[in-house]
Every structure is written in structure tokens, then in C-alpha cells.
Scaffold this motif. Structure first.
Motif, PDB file in Angstrom:
ATOM      1  N   PRO A  88      35.836  73.311  91.905  1.00 45.57           N
ATOM      2  CA  PRO A  88      35.999  71.857  91.832  1.00 45.57           C
ATOM      3  C   PRO A  88      37.138  71.384  92.718  1.00 45.57           C
ATOM      4  CG  PRO A  88      37.096  72.884  89.986  1.00 45.57           C
ATOM      5  CD  PRO A  88      36.469  74.012  90.784  1.00 45.57           C
ATOM      6  N   LEU A  89      37.066  70.141  93.128  1.00 50.10           N
ATOM      7  CA  LEU A  89      38.199  69.484  93.771  1.00 50.10           C
ATOM      8  C   LEU A  89      38.919  68.726  92.658  1.00 50.10           C
ATOM      9  CD1 LEU A  89      36.667  68.243  97.116  1.00 50.10           C
ATOM     10  CD2 LEU A  89      38.382  70.007  96.797  1.00 50.10           C
ATOM     11  N   ARG A  90      39.821  69.401  92.006  1.00 50.46           N
ATOM     12  CA  ARG A  90      40.373  68.900  90.758  1.00 50.46           C
ATOM     13  C   ARG A  90      41.187  67.629  90.956  1.00 50.46           C
ATOM     14  NH1 ARG A  90      43.244  73.717  87.693  1.00 50.46           N
ATOM     15  NH2 ARG A  90      43.380  72.080  86.110  1.00 50.46           N
ATOM     16  N   MET A  91      41.883  67.512  92.082  1.00 48.20           N
ATOM     17  CA  MET A  91      42.693  66.325  92.313  1.00 48.20           C
ATOM     18  C   MET A  91      41.821  65.078  92.395  1.00 48.20           C
ATOM     19  SD  MET A  91      45.890  65.417  92.727  1.00 48.20           S
ATOM     20  CE  MET A  91      46.771  66.839  93.387  1.00 48.20           C
ATOM     21  N   VAL A  92      40.698  65.179  93.109  1.00 43.65           N
ATOM     22  CA  VAL A  92      39.800  64.036  93.255  1.00 43.65           C
ATOM     23  C   VAL A  92      39.166  63.680  91.918  1.00 43.65           C
ATOM     24  CG1 VAL A  92      37.710  63.197  94.382  1.00 43.65           C
ATOM     25  CG2 VAL A  92      39.357  64.567  95.664  1.00 43.65           C
ATOM     26  N   GLU A  93      38.717  64.686  91.190  1.00 48.40           N
ATOM     27  CA  GLU A  93      38.071  64.426  89.908  1.00 48.40           C
ATOM     28  C   GLU A  93      39.054  63.815  88.916  1.00 48.40           C
ATOM     29  OE1 GLU A  93      36.369  68.155  88.797  1.00 48.40           O
ATOM     30  OE2 GLU A  93      34.584  67.864  90.040  1.00 48.40           O
ATOM     31  N   LEU A  94      40.290  64.312  88.912  1.00 46.38           N
ATOM     32  CA  LEU A  94      41.292  63.754  88.010  1.00 46.38           C
ATOM     33  C   LEU A  94      41.615  62.315  88.388  1.00 46.38           C
ATOM     34  CD1 LEU A  94      43.240  64.120  85.686  1.00 46.38           C
ATOM     35  CD2 LEU A  94      44.905  65.082  87.294  1.00 46.38           C
ATOM     36  N   ALA A  95      41.691  62.039  89.680  1.00 48.97           N
ATOM     37  CA  ALA A  95      41.960  60.668  90.117  1.00 48.97           C
ATOM     38  C   ALA A  95      40.854  59.727  89.650  1.00 48.97           C
ATOM     39  CB  ALA A  95      42.093  60.611  91.632  1.00 48.97           C
ATOM     40  N   GLN A  96      39.612  60.149  89.760  1.00 51.84           N
ATOM     41  CA  GLN A  96      38.504  59.344  89.272  1.00 51.84           C
ATOM     42  C   GLN A  96      38.636  59.090  87.774  1.00 51.84           C
ATOM     43  OE1 GLN A  96      35.403  61.993  91.152  1.00 51.84           O
ATOM     44  NE2 GLN A  96      34.391  60.021  91.322  1.00 51.84           N
ATOM     45  N   GLU A  97      39.007  60.129  87.045  1.00 48.93           N
ATOM     46  CA  GLU A  97      39.148  59.988  85.598  1.00 48.93           C
ATOM     47  C   GLU A  97      40.249  58.997  85.244  1.00 48.93           C
ATOM     48  OE1 GLU A  97      40.699  62.721  81.866  1.00 48.93           O
ATOM     49  OE2 GLU A  97      39.728  63.720  83.563  1.00 48.93           O
ATOM     50  N   VAL A  98      41.406  59.109  85.910  1.00 49.28           N
ATOM     51  CA  VAL A  98      42.530  58.204  85.640  1.00 49.28           C
ATOM     52  C   VAL A  98      42.148  56.762  85.976  1.00 49.28           C
ATOM     53  CG1 VAL A  98      44.856  57.570  86.369  1.00 49.28           C
ATOM     54  CG2 VAL A  98      44.301  59.965  85.925  1.00 49.28           C
ATOM     55  N   ASN A  99      41.591  56.547  87.142  1.00 46.10           N
ATOM     56  CA  ASN A  99      41.229  55.196  87.556  1.00 46.10           C
ATOM     57  C   ASN A  99      40.115  54.623  86.695  1.00 46.10           C
ATOM     58  OD1 ASN A  99      43.140  55.119  89.630  1.00 46.10           O
ATOM     59  ND2 ASN A  99      41.746  56.084  91.088  1.00 46.10           N
ATOM     60  N   GLY A 100      39.221  55.502  86.247  1.00 47.35           N
ATOM     61  CA  GLY A 100      38.131  55.050  85.383  1.00 47.35           C
ATOM     62  C   GLY A 100      38.590  54.612  84.010  1.00 47.35           C
ATOM     63  N   ARG A 101      39.797  55.030  83.598  1.00 47.04           N
ATOM     64  CA  ARG A 101      40.326  54.626  82.289  1.00 47.04           C
ATOM     65  C   ARG A 101      41.002  53.262  82.323  1.00 47.04           C
ATOM     66  NH1 ARG A 101      42.649  60.170  81.656  1.00 47.04           N
ATOM     67  NH2 ARG A 101      44.659  59.244  82.229  1.00 47.04           N
ATOM     68  N   MET A 102      41.314  52.746  83.486  1.00 52.76           N
ATOM     69  CA  MET A 102      42.130  51.538  83.574  1.00 52.76           C
ATOM     70  C   MET A 102      41.487  50.284  82.977  1.00 52.76           C
ATOM     71  SD  MET A 102      44.978  52.603  84.456  1.00 52.76           S
ATOM     72  CE  MET A 102      45.835  51.034  84.616  1.00 52.76           C
ATOM     73  N   PRO A 103      40.188  50.037  83.144  1.00 50.42           N
ATOM     74  CA  PRO A 103      39.627  48.846  82.488  1.00 50.42           C
ATOM     75  C   PRO A 103      39.813  48.875  80.974  1.00 50.42           C
ATOM     76  CG  PRO A 103      38.138  49.646  84.183  1.00 50.42           C
ATOM     77  CD  PRO A 103      39.206  50.683  84.032  1.00 50.42           C
ATOM     78  N   ARG A 104      39.642  50.036  80.371  1.00 56.91           N
ATOM     79  CA  ARG A 104      39.867  50.155  78.930  1.00 56.91           C
ATOM     80  C   ARG A 104      41.323  49.874  78.587  1.00 56.91           C
ATOM     81  NH1 ARG A 104      38.517  55.870  76.486  1.00 56.91           N
ATOM     82  NH2 ARG A 104      40.273  56.391  77.852  1.00 56.91           N
ATOM     83  N   TYR A 105      42.232  50.380  79.420  1.00 55.13           N
ATOM     84  CA  TYR A 105      43.658  50.162  79.183  1.00 55.13           C
ATOM     85  C   TYR A 105      44.006  48.679  79.284  1.00 55.13           C
ATOM     86  CZ  TYR A 105      48.725  50.416  79.791  1.00 55.13           C
ATOM     87  OH  TYR A 105      50.079  50.234  79.666  1.00 55.13           O
ATOM     88  N   VAL A 106      43.430  47.989  80.255  1.00 57.47           N
ATOM     89  CA  VAL A 106      43.688  46.555  80.408  1.00 57.47           C
ATOM     90  C   VAL A 106      43.200  45.796  79.176  1.00 57.47           C
ATOM     91  CG1 VAL A 106      43.062  44.483  81.725  1.00 57.47           C
ATOM     92  CG2 VAL A 106      43.701  46.582  82.920  1.00 57.47           C
ATOM     93  N   ALA A 107      42.029  46.165  78.671  1.00 55.22           N
ATOM     94  CA  ALA A 107      41.514  45.518  77.453  1.00 55.22           C
ATOM     95  C   ALA A 107      42.437  45.794  76.267  1.00 55.22           C
ATOM     96  CB  ALA A 107      40.101  46.001  77.162  1.00 55.22           C
ATOM     97  N   GLN A 108      42.929  47.023  76.173  1.00 57.38           N
ATOM     98  CA  GLN A 108      43.843  47.363  75.084  1.00 57.38           C
ATOM     99  C   GLN A 108      45.153  46.596  75.208  1.00 57.38           C
ATOM    100  OE1 GLN A 108      44.005  51.609  75.619  1.00 57.38           O
ATOM    101  NE2 GLN A 108      42.239  52.000  74.275  1.00 57.38           N
ATOM    102  N   ARG A 109      45.693  46.504  76.414  1.00 55.49           N
ATOM    103  CA  ARG A 109      46.931  45.750  76.620  1.00 55.49           C
ATOM    104  C   ARG A 109      46.712  44.271  76.276  1.00 55.49           C
ATOM    105  NH1 ARG A 109      50.905  47.138  80.305  1.00 55.49           N
ATOM    106  NH2 ARG A 109      51.716  45.059  79.788  1.00 55.49           N
ATOM    107  N   SER A 110      45.553  43.759  76.608  1.00 52.03           N
ATOM    108  CA  SER A 110      45.250  42.360  76.298  1.00 52.03           C
ATOM    109  C   SER A 110      45.242  42.138  74.795  1.00 52.03           C
ATOM    110  CB  SER A 110      43.890  41.970  76.894  1.00 52.03           C
ATOM    111  OG  SER A 110      43.882  42.101  78.299  1.00 52.03           O
TER     112      SER A 110
END
Length: 420
Positions: free
Chosen positions: A280-302
Motif C-alpha cells: 500500500p501507499l500508506r501516506m496517500v491512503e491515510l491522507a484520504q482518510e483524514v481529509n474524508g473525516r473533515m465534513p463529519r468534524y465540521v458538523a460536530q463542531r457546528s
């Protein structure tokens, strides 16, 4: 004007190429089988996913550009550019069927000494392993001997007022040195600088590296945003201080997610291909995972911000500002706004939106009401969430009007809003 260039695919990269070539005095024709797209262009209306304005399309038409569905026009040009759009298939691999179709169509009319350039987003090796055989079988000609073949990745940045087509260096990788030089001679008429890659694979992989560089660095900043918020640290002041370092640091900004057409394609492809190679290209996959969590985080912060001010997310009036994937453009591909809206709606919030570039907006098939009067809507909303910082937004004024303002882009004046 004699036609020297044919552009196959008049969408994201094809129409800007045709525009640049026409402006440079190169006779250009677009090959577009879709009748609705041709009719719209002929009337001066660019496709929805194009990066040109109607005025720019009308100027192209006045200079002789036209779109045709007749493949015979492909046999009358010295340069042909394959700009067919590509997307992801269900298995995570790029769907190269549009590129295959374009290459087959071109092959039937390919003449000797033509320069063929691929601009479509493709996986490394596609120019040599997919496009070349199709062109050779369909034409009876040999790439590198009878015609030139090269790859040049598109480097368009919608809304960027500093870097446009002419002053953005162009990377070119040809099948042979002569192929590279033929493509360089063409792009040299459109851009200030041409960068020669060793070959098509290097040019193809250059696009992947550039896209994943952005993805990984934004993921780092998104993680830092969550970390700093939890420790009551002002991330935006941290960034300001870090930017003072004259070496070894290049600033990125956190946000509600990562959008754009290149982001969901390139990193996913790279991860898919690496797994097929056995690692695997772990750095790329992890980056996708982190960025993919941000909409949920924004909703939680709201929801948390509403709760801190004695309000529940259920029934709260939430105004979303900016639903496009980049500032000052109308395109929504991959924009995190839809997921943020979906999650807030699931929490029971009553949504409305404002975006000067999006007259109508639907989320999960349901329309979201558009705020006609921005300041009145911000004053009436329990929470206003800035998702995209269009230049037309006066954030100082909005902060004064809004009951609560959550700025996910760090664009508001210090102290004027709650920041991500």
C-alpha cells in the motif's frame, strides 16, 4: 483560418486548451459527439464543468473556433489533443473508456507526421500501453516513426488570478525525443515555459505526485486543526508564525474537506495500483482518510458550538456559505459541502445556503433553500458556517450580522468568528 489543432473532448481541459490555442492564432476545431454540448457551444454557452465563461466562448467563436461531430475533421490537422474526461470505476481504477473511444476515433483518420498529445487524467503507462496500440492498429502507422505521441498533464487552477494558461509551465513527455520536441513546439506557442520529462510515464506520474502532495499536506493541516482545537491553541496564529520560516516550510490551510476533480481520482488510483503491486501507499491512503473525516468534524463542531450557546442542533437554523470546491468558481465536484449538509440535516438542522455561483442546490435529492438576502439570512440563522471564502463575502460584515459564525477556512479577521 486553416485548422491546425483538433481537441477531442471539450470539457475541463479540452475547452481551455482550445481557448488558449484560438487566442494564439491557431486554427482550432473541437471534436464533440454530444449534440447538446455542440449546440450550447455554438450558442456561446460553455458546458457546466468547463472552466470558461460564456464571454470567452463567444470570443473563441468570433476567431473561428467551432465544434463538430464529424470525425473526418481529425484528418485535417497537424496536432490532435485527447482531452476526454475520465473518472473512477467501482473498483477504484480509472475508467479510461472515454480515452479509448477518442483514440479509436482519431486512429481512423490519423495522418503521417501528426502530433498526438494526451491530456486526459490517466494512470501511469496508459499513453504507451493503451493509447499507442489503439492509434497504431487503427491507422497502420507507427508511433515515434510515422507520427509523434506525447503526454502532457493539465495544470488548470480554476479561480487563480495569478497563474493562468500562459504562465504555468507545461510538462511534456514524448515517446521519443523527437515526439517530445514536436509537442514542445506546439505548447511553446501557448505557454511561457515547457518542461521536458524523460518520457510519457514520468509526465503521467508527475500529475499524480502534484495532486497527492496537496492531499497529504492538507491532511496534515486538518489533523493539526483538530489537535489545536482540543488543546485550545490558535492554529491560525501557529500557521502565521510558521510562515515566517524562509526555508523548509510551505504553507497549506485546513478546511472542511478536499474537493476538486483531480483529488478523488488521482490518490484513489494510486492507492489502487499500489495494492495491485503488493504494497500500500500508506501516506496517500491515510491522507484520504483524514481529509474524508473533515465534513463529519465540521458538523460536530457546528453542533457543539450551538450547544455552547444554549441551542440544540435539532431545529436550529443553519446557513451554509459557499458550496463549491474552490473559491470564485461554480464547480462543485468533490466539494465537502454536500456531506456537511447531509450530516447537519441528519442532526435535525434546518438548512439554507448562499453561494453567488450556485443558483440552485440539492443535497441527497432534496433542494436546499437559497438565501436571497445574505445579511438578513445570517442574522436570522442560529449558526452560519463558512465553507468556501468567495471574494464577494465581506466576512467582517457577516461576523457583525451573524448570531454565530464558524469559519472553516480561516478567512475571517482574527476574533471575528469561531475558526476551525
Amino acid at each position: 483560418m486553416p485548422v491546425d489543432l483538433a481537441v477531442l473532448g471539450l470539457a475541463r481541459s479540452g475547452l481551455p486548451l482550445a481557448h488558449a490555442a484560438t487566442a494564439a492564432g491557431i486554427g482550432t476545431i473541437g471534436y464533440e459527439p454530444d449534440e447538446a454540448a455542440r449546440t450550447g457551444l455554438g450558442a456561446g454557452r460553455p458546458p457546466r464543468d468547463a472552466l470558461l465563461t460564456a464571454a470567452e466562448v463567444r470570443r473563441m467563436l468570433s476567431r473561428g473556433f467551432r465544434a463538430s461531430a464529424d470525425p473526418a475533421v481529425l484528418g485535417r490537422v497537424r496536432t490532435a489533443a485527447i482531452c476526454a474526461p475520465t473518472g473512477l470505476g467501482p473498483d477504484g481504477a480509472l475508467d479510461l473508456a472515454p480515452v479509448r473511444t477518442a483514440a479509436q476515433t482519431l486512429a481512423a483518420h490519423l495522418r503521417p507526421r501528426t502530433t498526438v498529445i494526451v491530456e486526459s487524467d490517466v494512470s501511469p503507462g496508459s499513453t504507451e500501453e493503451l493509447v499507442r496500440p489503439l492509434l497504431e492498429r487503427g491507422s497502420g502507422l507507427r508511433a515515434g516513426r510515422d507520427f509523434h505521441l506525447a503526454y502532457s498533464p493539465s495544470r488548470l487552477d480554476p479561480g487563480n488570478r495569478r497563474h493562468g494558461y500562459a504562465n504555468t509551465p507545461r510538462v511534456i513527455g514524448g515517446l521519443t525525443p523527437a515526439c517530445t520536441e514536436a509537442a514542445a513546439a506546439f505548447y511553446g506557442r501557448l505557454t511561457d515555459k515547457v518542461v521536458r520529462a524523460r518520457g510519457p510515464r514520468e509526465a503521467e506520474t508527475c500529475k499524480l505526485l502534484e495532486t497527492n502532495y496537496r492531499q497529504v499536506n492538507i491532511a496534515l493541516m486538518n489533523e493539526m486543526a483538530v489537535f489545536c482545537h482540543d488543546l485550545d491553541i490558535d492554529l491560525w496564529d501557529v500557521i502565521r508564525c510558521a510562515e515566517s520560516k524562509p526555508f523548509g516550510f510551505h504553507s497549506f490551510r485546513p478546511g472542511p474537506g478536499v474537493g476538486g476533480p483531480g483529488v478523488p481520482i488521482d490518490p484513489n488510483y494510486l492507492s489502487y495500483r499500489s495494492r495491485s503491486l503488493g504494497y500500500p501507499l500508506r501516506m496517500v491512503e491515510l491522507a484520504q482518510e483524514v481529509n474524508g473525516r473533515m465534513p463529519r468534524y465540521v458538523a460536530q463542531r457546528s453542533a457543539a458550538l450551538l450547544n455552547e450557546h444554549g441551542k440544540s442542533a435539532r431545529g436550529a437554523r443553519v446557513l451554509l456559505l459557499g458550496v463549491t470546491y474552490k473559491p470564485d468558481v461554480a464547480h462543485q465536484e468533490g466539494a465537502p459541502a454536500r456531506e456537511v449538509a447531509t450530516r447537519l440535516r441528519d442532526l435535525g438542522a434546518q438548512l439554507s445556503y448562499h453561494d453567488p455561483y450556485v443558483p440552485q442546490w440539492r443535497v441527497a435529492g432534496r433542494p436546499v433553500p437559497r438565501a436571497d438576502s445574505l445579511y438578513e439570512a445570517a442574522a436570522a440563522a442560529d449558526l452560519t458556517v463558512l465553507l468556501q471564502q468567495h471574494r464577494t463575502y465581506d466576512l467582517q460584515g457577516l461576523a457583525a450580522k451573524a448570531q454565530l459564525l464558524l469559519d472553516t477556512r480561516g478567512a475571517s479577521p482574527t476574533g471575528a468568528a469561531y475558526r476551525l
